[in-house]
Write an enzyme that holds these catalytic residues in place. Sequence first.
Site, PDB file in Angstrom:
ATOM      1  N   HIS A  44       0.822  -1.199   0.000  1.00 37.44           N
ATOM      2  CA  HIS A  44       0.000   0.000   0.000  1.00 37.44           C
ATOM      3  C   HIS A  44       0.865   1.262   0.000  1.00 37.44           C
ATOM      4  CE1 HIS A  44      -2.897  -3.055   1.041  1.00 37.44           C
ATOM      5  NE2 HIS A  44      -3.860  -2.188   0.779  1.00 37.44           N
ATOM      6  N   ASP A 173      -3.955  -2.609  12.147  1.00 35.67           N
ATOM      7  CA  ASP A 173      -4.319  -2.214  10.784  1.00 35.67           C
ATOM      8  C   ASP A 173      -4.666  -3.486  10.035  1.00 35.67           C
ATOM      9  OD1 ASP A 173      -4.480  -1.380   8.158  1.00 35.67           O
ATOM     10  OD2 ASP A 173      -2.423  -0.632   8.026  1.00 35.67           O
ATOM     11  N   MET A 174      -5.944  -3.693   9.772  1.00 32.13           N
ATOM     12  CA  MET A 174      -6.345  -4.973   9.189  1.00 32.13           C
ATOM     13  C   MET A 174      -7.521  -4.819   8.242  1.00 32.13           C
ATOM     14  SD  MET A 174      -8.257  -6.642  12.508  1.00 32.13           S
ATOM     15  CE  MET A 174      -9.287  -7.782  11.597  1.00 32.13           C
ATOM     16  N   TRP A 225     -17.415 -16.621   8.806  1.00 30.18           N
ATOM     17  CA  TRP A 225     -18.684 -15.873   8.815  1.00 30.18           C
ATOM     18  C   TRP A 225     -18.618 -14.621   9.689  1.00 30.18           C
ATOM     19  CZ3 TRP A 225     -17.955 -20.920  10.316  1.00 30.18           C
ATOM     20  CH2 TRP A 225     -17.882 -21.164  11.689  1.00 30.18           C
ATOM     21  N   LYS A 226     -17.714 -14.627  10.696  1.00 27.12           N
ATOM     22  CA  LYS A 226     -17.608 -13.460  11.580  1.00 27.12           C
ATOM     23  C   LYS A 226     -17.010 -12.263  10.831  1.00 27.12           C
ATOM     24  CE  LYS A 226     -17.218 -16.298  15.713  1.00 27.12           C
ATOM     25  NZ  LYS A 226     -16.403 -16.680  16.892  1.00 27.12           N
ATOM     26  N   GLY A 303       1.642  -3.484  15.681  1.00 32.20           N
ATOM     27  CA  GLY A 303       2.458  -2.286  15.503  1.00 32.20           C
ATOM     28  C   GLY A 303       3.810  -2.335  16.178  1.00 32.20           C
TER      29      GLY A 303
END
Length: 332
Positions: A44, A173-174, A225-226, A303
Site C-alpha cells: 500500500h 491495521d487490518m 462468517w464473523k 504495531g
Amino acid sequence: MRIAYNEVTPILNEIFIKYGFSKEKADLCAELFAKASLEGVPSHGLDRVPVFLKMIRNKLVFPEKQAELKDAFGFFERWNGNLGPGMLNAFICMDRTIRLSKEFGIGMIALQNTNHWMRAGNYGWQAAAAGCIGICFTNTKPNMPAWGGSEPKLGNNPLVIAIPRKSGHIVLDMAMSQFSYGKMNTYLRAGKEMPFEAGFDHEGKLSKSPAEIIEHELALPIGLWKGAGLSLVLDMLATILSGGQSTHQVGQSGEEYGLSQVFICLDPKKLGMDTWSDEKLDGIVADFKASATFTDNEIRFPGEKIPEIRKENMENGIPVAEEVWEKILGER
C-alpha cells in the site's frame, strides 16, 4: 532493490507535481506513500503509486480537489471528499478529528465521495502521535463473498484501531479479508502462493493462488462468517454516517472510487484517562508477551515491529520491487 528514503520522496514529489498536485499536496502525498513502504507495507506504498497515477489519468482521482466540510453537529462532522486523492482526504479528516477530540474529548468525521486511502495504518499512527486513541474504517468495492456466497458482495473494508502508549503505540491495521488485495498482488508479482488459504477458486474451494483469487475477487473473510458479518456492518456504518455510497453502489462502476469512510478520535487527557492509561496498557502488554508458545515464535502486539522496520529501512534504504521502481521512474 533498496532506495534511500531521501531519494524516494523528491522523485515522487516531482511526479505528483507533473500530475497536477500543488507542491504542498505533492509533498504530503509523497510522504504518505514512502512512509508505507518505509514501515514495511509496500503493498500500500510504492507498489500502489503506478495504480494511483492510472486512476488520475482515468479521471477517477482529481489532484486539485480535497475534502471539505458539509455538515457540523458539535463533535461530529460530515465531509465531502470531492473525489480528491484518498490519502490526502484521509489525512485532512484525521487531523480535523484529532482537533475535535481535543475540544470535546471525542471527535468524529464521516467522509463521503472519497478515494482509496492507501495504507490505512498511516492514519492510526497519525492519531497516536497526537496522543489520541484513533479508530477509522472504510468501505471498498465488492471483493469478498458473503459467507456461503459464490460472488463478491462485500468489501474487505479495512479497520484501524490505534492506542497511544509512551513505551510503544499499539496500532492494529487490518482488512476484513485474510490478506489484502495489495498483499496478494505482491505475492502474484513474485510468482509465489500465499502462505495460508487466502480465498476461493471458481468452484468454491479454498485456494492459496493469488491469481485465481484476484481474478474472481473471492477473498477469504477473516474468522469466516464473523469477518463477513463485520465487513457488512462496517459498510453500513460508513454509508449511513457519511450519506455516501455503499459497497454495492461503489461496485456498479467496475472501478473503486467514491468510497465512504469514518474517523473517530478520543483524547485520553480530556476524558480523564491519562493518569492510568499507560500503567494499564503496560500491564496488558507484559502479560500478553509472557505467553507460553508452541514454538520459538515471538509474541508481538499490533504495531510493535514498525519502529524497528522503520529504523532499518531508514539506514539501508526502502525495499522496492525493481519493476515497480522502473514504472515509477518512467513517470518522470
